[in-house]
Design an enzyme around this catalytic site. Sequence first.
Site, PDB file in Angstrom:
ATOM      1  N   CYS A 114      10.634  74.393  36.823  1.00 47.83           N
ATOM      2  CA  CYS A 114      11.224  75.034  35.651  1.00 47.83           C
ATOM      3  C   CYS A 114      12.725  75.035  35.906  1.00 47.83           C
ATOM      4  O   CYS A 114      13.207  75.823  36.719  1.00 47.83           O
ATOM      5  CB  CYS A 114      10.693  76.454  35.464  1.00 47.83           C
ATOM      6  SG  CYS A 114      11.403  77.287  34.034  1.00 47.83           S
ATOM      7  N   CYS A 117      14.663  78.597  34.620  1.00 45.07           N
ATOM      8  CA  CYS A 117      14.290  79.911  35.161  1.00 45.07           C
ATOM      9  C   CYS A 117      13.032  79.760  36.000  1.00 45.07           C
ATOM     10  O   CYS A 117      13.062  79.112  37.038  1.00 45.07           O
ATOM     11  CB  CYS A 117      14.181  80.976  34.084  1.00 45.07           C
ATOM     12  SG  CYS A 117      13.049  80.591  32.736  1.00 45.07           S
ATOM     13  N   SER A 118      11.913  80.326  35.575  1.00 42.78           N
ATOM     14  CA  SER A 118      10.716  80.237  36.416  1.00 42.78           C
ATOM     15  C   SER A 118       9.438  80.298  35.600  1.00 42.78           C
ATOM     16  O   SER A 118       8.496  80.990  35.957  1.00 42.78           O
ATOM     17  CB  SER A 118      10.719  81.368  37.461  1.00 42.78           C
ATOM     18  OG  SER A 118      10.804  82.640  36.810  1.00 42.78           O
ATOM     19  N   CYS A 119       9.390  79.594  34.460  1.00 43.08           N
ATOM     20  CA  CYS A 119       8.173  79.565  33.656  1.00 43.08           C
ATOM     21  C   CYS A 119       7.024  79.037  34.520  1.00 43.08           C
ATOM     22  O   CYS A 119       7.162  78.013  35.192  1.00 43.08           O
ATOM     23  CB  CYS A 119       8.377  78.677  32.433  1.00 43.08           C
ATOM     24  SG  CYS A 119       9.506  79.397  31.223  1.00 43.08           S
TER      25      CYS A 119
END
Length: 218
Positions: A114, A117-119
């Site tokens: 990702c 961000c951190s999906c």
Amino acid sequence: MAHEHHDEHGHEHGHEHSELGEMDLRVRALESVLTEKGYIDPAALDVLIDTYQTKIGPRNGARVVARAWADDEFRDWLARDATAAIASMGFSGRQGEHMQAVFNSDAQHHMVVCTLCSCYPWPVLGLPPAWYKSAPYRARAVRDPRGVLAEFGVHLPPATAIRVWDSTAELRYLVVPQRPDGTDGWSEPQLAELVTRDSMIGAGLARPPTARAEEDTR
């Protein structure tokens, strides 16, 4: 290497990133207060989080992969409509509303990142590991996926292509690793024990059957 990018990624991603950032700050503030008052033990909390990151959470995804390995019809369904196939096993909800499964082979290895961000697909993989959220992984996975894999101990043949998928708030990915040789006749629960969290992100491979046999003899 192909890098999957979506035009709408920036807008939705930015919204989700800011929301998660604010929530993270609130959680940290609450943790600090509870720690100061002696209500929680930070070390015990770290163990609990690690359990959900590496043990309880990824078991759902491991069951999905094991079924795909053992059931050709389910594998085809997973390839066509991963969201529905995964939901049929009871794994659905926020952060997993729209899923796509990608399948590793000798010719191609898939890896998920990702970039903004951190999906992450929580319903099948639990909490994202710290390294998945780190800036170095998010940047280098796109620029040098083979080098990043080598740091994880994964050394692929030069002929194996690497495809990097950029997870978004709209679409998240599950990597189906290759089924290890020597597992013919294994049950789904036995197969699931060979599936690791990292292998479902593409940063690792499934465990060889010898690893399970060694554990059984301990």
